[in-house]
Write a protein that holds these residues in place. Structure first.
Motif, short mmCIF file in Angstrom:
data_model
loop_
_atom_site.label_atom_id
_atom_site.label_comp_id
_atom_site.label_asym_id
_atom_site.label_seq_id
_atom_site.Cartn_x
_atom_site.Cartn_y
_atom_site.Cartn_z
N ASP A 1 18.00 -10.83 -6.38
CA ASP A 1 18.20 -10.06 -7.43
C ASP A 1 17.86 -8.66 -7.47
O ASP A 1 17.37 -8.12 -6.30
CB ASP A 1 17.42 -10.91 -8.79
CG ASP A 1 16.05 -10.94 -8.66
OD1 ASP A 1 15.45 -10.00 -8.12
OD2 ASP A 1 15.30 -11.38 -9.62
N HIS A 2 17.91 -7.73 -8.49
CA HIS A 2 17.76 -6.44 -8.65
C HIS A 2 16.35 -6.15 -8.04
O HIS A 2 16.13 -5.09 -7.26
CB HIS A 2 18.10 -5.91 -9.66
CG HIS A 2 17.53 -6.46 -10.89
ND1 HIS A 2 18.11 -7.24 -11.79
CD2 HIS A 2 16.31 -6.09 -11.53
CE1 HIS A 2 17.28 -7.84 -12.70
NE2 HIS A 2 16.23 -6.94 -12.54
N TYR B 1 16.16 -6.43 -4.08
CA TYR B 1 16.76 -5.38 -3.31
C TYR B 1 15.77 -3.96 -3.64
O TYR B 1 15.71 -3.20 -2.78
CB TYR B 1 18.18 -5.25 -3.69
CG TYR B 1 18.88 -6.31 -3.05
CD1 TYR B 1 18.90 -6.41 -1.63
CD2 TYR B 1 19.50 -7.19 -3.99
CE1 TYR B 1 19.38 -7.15 -0.98
CE2 TYR B 1 20.39 -8.16 -3.17
CZ TYR B 1 20.41 -8.31 -1.55
OH TYR B 1 21.35 -9.09 -1.26
N MET B 2 15.19 -3.90 -4.94
CA MET B 2 14.65 -2.58 -5.16
C MET B 2 13.23 -2.63 -4.64
O MET B 2 12.89 -1.62 -4.03
CB MET B 2 14.26 -2.58 -6.70
CG MET B 2 13.93 -1.20 -7.13
SD MET B 2 15.30 0.09 -7.06
CE MET B 2 14.70 1.07 -5.74
N GLU C 1 22.88 -2.56 -2.97
CA GLU C 1 22.80 -3.91 -3.61
C GLU C 1 22.22 -3.72 -5.07
O GLU C 1 22.83 -4.57 -5.68
CB GLU C 1 21.99 -4.82 -2.53
CG GLU C 1 22.26 -4.90 -1.28
CD GLU C 1 23.72 -5.54 -1.42
OE1 GLU C 1 24.10 -6.33 -1.95
OE2 GLU C 1 24.70 -5.41 -0.44
N VAL C 2 21.35 -3.10 -5.39
CA VAL C 2 20.56 -2.76 -6.68
C VAL C 2 21.69 -2.40 -7.52
O VAL C 2 22.11 -2.81 -8.69
CB VAL C 2 19.39 -1.89 -6.62
CG1 VAL C 2 18.94 -1.67 -8.06
CG2 VAL C 2 18.41 -2.65 -5.92
N GLU C 3 22.44 -1.21 -7.09
CA GLU C 3 23.30 -0.77 -7.75
C GLU C 3 24.43 -1.66 -8.35
O GLU C 3 25.08 -1.48 -9.43
CB GLU C 3 24.05 0.43 -6.89
CG GLU C 3 25.04 1.36 -7.88
CD GLU C 3 25.34 2.48 -6.78
OE1 GLU C 3 26.60 2.31 -6.30
OE2 GLU C 3 24.54 3.30 -6.57
N LYS D 1 24.17 -4.69 -9.41
CA LYS D 1 23.87 -5.60 -10.63
C LYS D 1 24.25 -4.98 -12.03
O LYS D 1 24.06 -3.77 -11.98
CB LYS D 1 22.25 -5.74 -10.24
CG LYS D 1 21.98 -6.18 -8.95
CD LYS D 1 22.38 -7.72 -8.76
CE LYS D 1 21.94 -8.01 -7.40
NZ LYS D 1 22.66 -9.53 -7.06
N MET E 1 19.20 -5.31 -16.41
CA MET E 1 18.25 -4.79 -15.25
C MET E 1 17.00 -4.45 -15.80
O MET E 1 16.97 -3.88 -17.14
CB MET E 1 18.93 -3.83 -14.38
CG MET E 1 18.10 -3.42 -13.01
SD MET E 1 19.22 -1.97 -12.26
CE MET E 1 20.61 -2.81 -12.02
N THR F 1 13.11 -1.05 -12.71
CA THR F 1 14.29 -0.95 -11.44
C THR F 1 15.34 0.28 -11.53
O THR F 1 15.46 0.96 -10.48
CB THR F 1 15.08 -1.98 -11.55
OG1 THR F 1 14.08 -3.28 -11.40
CG2 THR F 1 16.03 -2.26 -10.28
N LEU G 1 15.20 3.13 -8.85
CA LEU G 1 16.67 3.39 -8.02
C LEU G 1 16.96 4.76 -8.15
O LEU G 1 17.50 5.37 -7.22
CB LEU G 1 17.62 2.58 -8.78
CG LEU G 1 19.35 2.72 -8.27
CD1 LEU G 1 18.94 2.23 -6.58
CD2 LEU G 1 19.96 1.81 -9.03
#
Length: 602
Positions: free
Chosen positions: A328-329, A332-333, A354-356, A358, A363, A367, A371
């Motif tokens: 999940d976010h 990746y974060m 990858e975070v972006e 979500k 979120m 996060t 980011l």
């Protein structure tokens, strides 16, 4: 951009049928599905064209996206937002099987259901009254509201208790919970009793909560009630009670969910008993309890905190092989931040992308903040603006920390006009409530050599009800050193050494980065004594886990042509492996006969 032609999403996610391809991503090399990403790139390009002037300073954007704090949408999302006040455990260890459960200030609810609920129920009248009236006992306010002819619904009472818990007003929440159990204005369930048990524990301690468990109807004396006790043991940092309660659940044949195991993993990590975690994971496997993404996130966070990049990547491979779990976010974060700190910029950007992808509405606010900062440290102005723009568009209100992170990000990128604009938005919507707000813009000015503006912010801070902290003084010291204002630098350094630096401050990125920057400046001047003073602060907090920090210190010895004994041994004692730059710096001294290598022939 890592891939200017496509947006990459994991193949496990549902959606329309699209072509599948295996792509060497540089991070996971997973089988992925590719969907057209030209629209996203055009959106970012358009956003930058609108907001970036000839000097690359950004002008007004997002003002039309602002929502007033008293809007119905704002009120509803604030009720449902589970991240208003959340501990490290609740970010990582919540049980995905306990949807709808309220625990310790965090509403563990299904995000999509929350969003739908927001549209259906734009406000909770009782909750609105509780928020407006702060000088009156909450239970009395509820009783007055009922006396006016209102009929309390479950969502009304649950919302009030949830908000009180988020605000650490546990005694008041307990009063409401006890009234609820006594009066039973609606049919009670397992959740209501589990909430009561937890609140008793928070106010009166674990033992009292456990003693009162007998008062819970037998049909509700199940998993949730015991998990509340387990969570109290986490809050009290008591491993033995956690283990005892889990054993009791086994004896009573109450299924132990991943939730409780996650708590115990966190406790082992917190108490430096990480060697017991593999045994615990093996016990989970024997008991048929599967790891969820929160379990993996805890383990990845542990590896990242220990600067173990290899271990972190091994856990990601395990996630890859687990068909029931998807990163999940948070996953990746954590990767992006760890890679960035370790100096792996390409991997950090790949993880950030990858975070972006979500959903911003689902979120964690933290996060979003991270980011923006990761993109700023990578020098990605376009991406910082895109994240901030979508945070404003997707969220009904912007938390204070998100404003602060945006100011720091734009300051890092040299966009002072844009940082100042965000300050104006923040003050208009949130006011001045914390020293970190002052530190954010002060730091932006310092980074860009605007010391007069930084000093003006300091005067405003001193005139407010807040006091400068270690981060404030670090920023000022850094600025004075850069400007060669040595008298002011020495005065600021004396003040900084007299300020109490809490662990809460030393764990922040601004403190770490400013401290390293100060050491670097002293190193450039060959000032070994002052460089060592600040470096020892990092060693004390166990923050020197990469060779980069030691190389900065070593540069001071090289510049001063000062001998240094057993430097490699010093690194080894902190489990830091020297790199090529370390040996190059050591050889510069060694050629002059100023140093003997520890464990190597001269």
């Amino acid at each position: 951009m890592a891939d200017a032609a496509a947006v990459v999403v994991l193949s496990r996610k549902g959606g329309n049928s699209v072509a599948t391809a295996t792509v060497g991503h540089g991070l996971l090399g997973l089988e992925i599905r590719m969907i057209a990403g030209v629209k996203l790139e055009r959106e970012k390009a358009t956003l930058v064209q609108e907001n970036v002037g000839s000097s690359r300073r950004l002008t007004d954007s997002g003002s039309s996206l602002q929502r007033p704090r008293n809007s119905p949408e704002w009120s509803a999302l604030r009720l449902l937002n589970p991240q208003l006040q959340v501990s490290h455990f609740h970010e990582l260890a919540s049980d995905e099987n306990a949807k709808g459960r309220i625990v310790s200030g965090d509403a563990e609810t299904d995000v999509e259901e929350d969003a739908r609920s927001c549209k259906r129920n734009t406000s909770t009248p009782l909750l609105s009254r509780v928020k407006q009236v702060r000088n009156k006992a909450v239970l009395k306010l509820i009783l007055d509201w009922i006396a006016e002819g209102h009929r309390p619904q479950r969502r009304d009472i649950t919302a009030v208790i949830t908000v009180l818990r988020r605000q650490n007003r546990f005694a008041e929440a307990l009063e409401v919970s006890e009234w609820l159990l006594k009066e039973k204005p609606f049919n009670l369930g397992e959740l209501d009793y589990a909430c009561w048990i937890y609140l008793v524990g928070k106010v009166h301690g674990l033992q009292n909560a456990e003693d009162l468990l007998i008062q819970v109807p037998s049909k509700f004396r199940k998993g949730m009630a015991y998990e509340s006790l387990v969570e109290i043991s986490f809050d009290e940092d008591n491993i033995s009670d956690t283990v005892r309660l889990m054993k009791k659940m086994k004896d009573l044949k109450i299924p132990i969910k991943t939730f409780s195991y996650n708590i115990l993993i966190m406790l082992y990590h917190r108490n430096k008993r990480e060697s017991e975690i593999p045994v615990l994971l093996n016990d989970m496997n024997k008991d048929g309890v599967t790891c969820n993404i929160h379990t993996y996130n805890i383990l990845i966070r542990m590896m990242a905190k220990n600067h173990d990049i290899k271990g972190m990547e091994e856990i990601m491979e395990t996630i890859k092989s687990d068909a029931c779990v998807e990163p999940d976010h948070v996953t990746y974060m954590t990767l992006a931040s760890a890679y960035l700190e370790a100096g792996f910029s390409e991997k950090a950007e790949a993880a950030a992308k990858e975070v972006e992808k979500k959903n911003f509405r689902g979120m964690r606010r933290r996060t979003v903040d991270q980011l923006m900062l990761v993109y700023a440290y990578l020098g990605k102005l376009v991406d910082v603006e895109w994240v901030y723009h979508h945070a404003r568009k997707s969220l009904p209100f912007l938390p204070l920390n998100t404003f602060v992170s945006a100011i720091e990000a734009f300051g890092e990128l040299g966009c002072i006009d844009r940082a100042e604009q965000v300050v104006e938005e923040m003050v208009h919507e949130r006011g001045w409530h914390h020293v970190k707000q002052f530190n954010a813009i002060l730091g932006a000015y310092v980074r860009n050599g605007l010391m007069e503006k930084a000093e003006e912010v300091l005067r405003q801070l001193q005139a407010s009800s807040h006091q400068p902290n270690a981060i404030t003084l670090n920023y000022l010291l850094l600025g004075y050193l850069k400007a060669s204002q040595m008298e002011k630098a020495l005065d600021t350094m004396k003040a900084a050494r007299n300020v109490v630096t809490t662990k809460e401050i030393t764990e922040t990125k601004p403190w770490l980065r400013t401290t390293l920057a100060i050491i670097d400046l002293f190193a450039d001047k060959g000032d070994v004594e002052h460089a060592e003073v600040f470096f020892q602060d990092l060693e004390t907090e166990n923050l020197c886990k990469y060779p980069k920090a030691y190389n900065i210190l070593l540069k001071a010895y090289v510049k001063a042509r000062r001998p240094v004994d057993d430097f490699l041994t010093r690194m080894s004692m902190h489990s830091v492996i020297p790199n090529a730059e370390t040996y190059k710096l050591l050889e510069q001294l060694d050629e002059s006969g100023d140093i003997y290598f520890s464990g190597r022939e001269k």
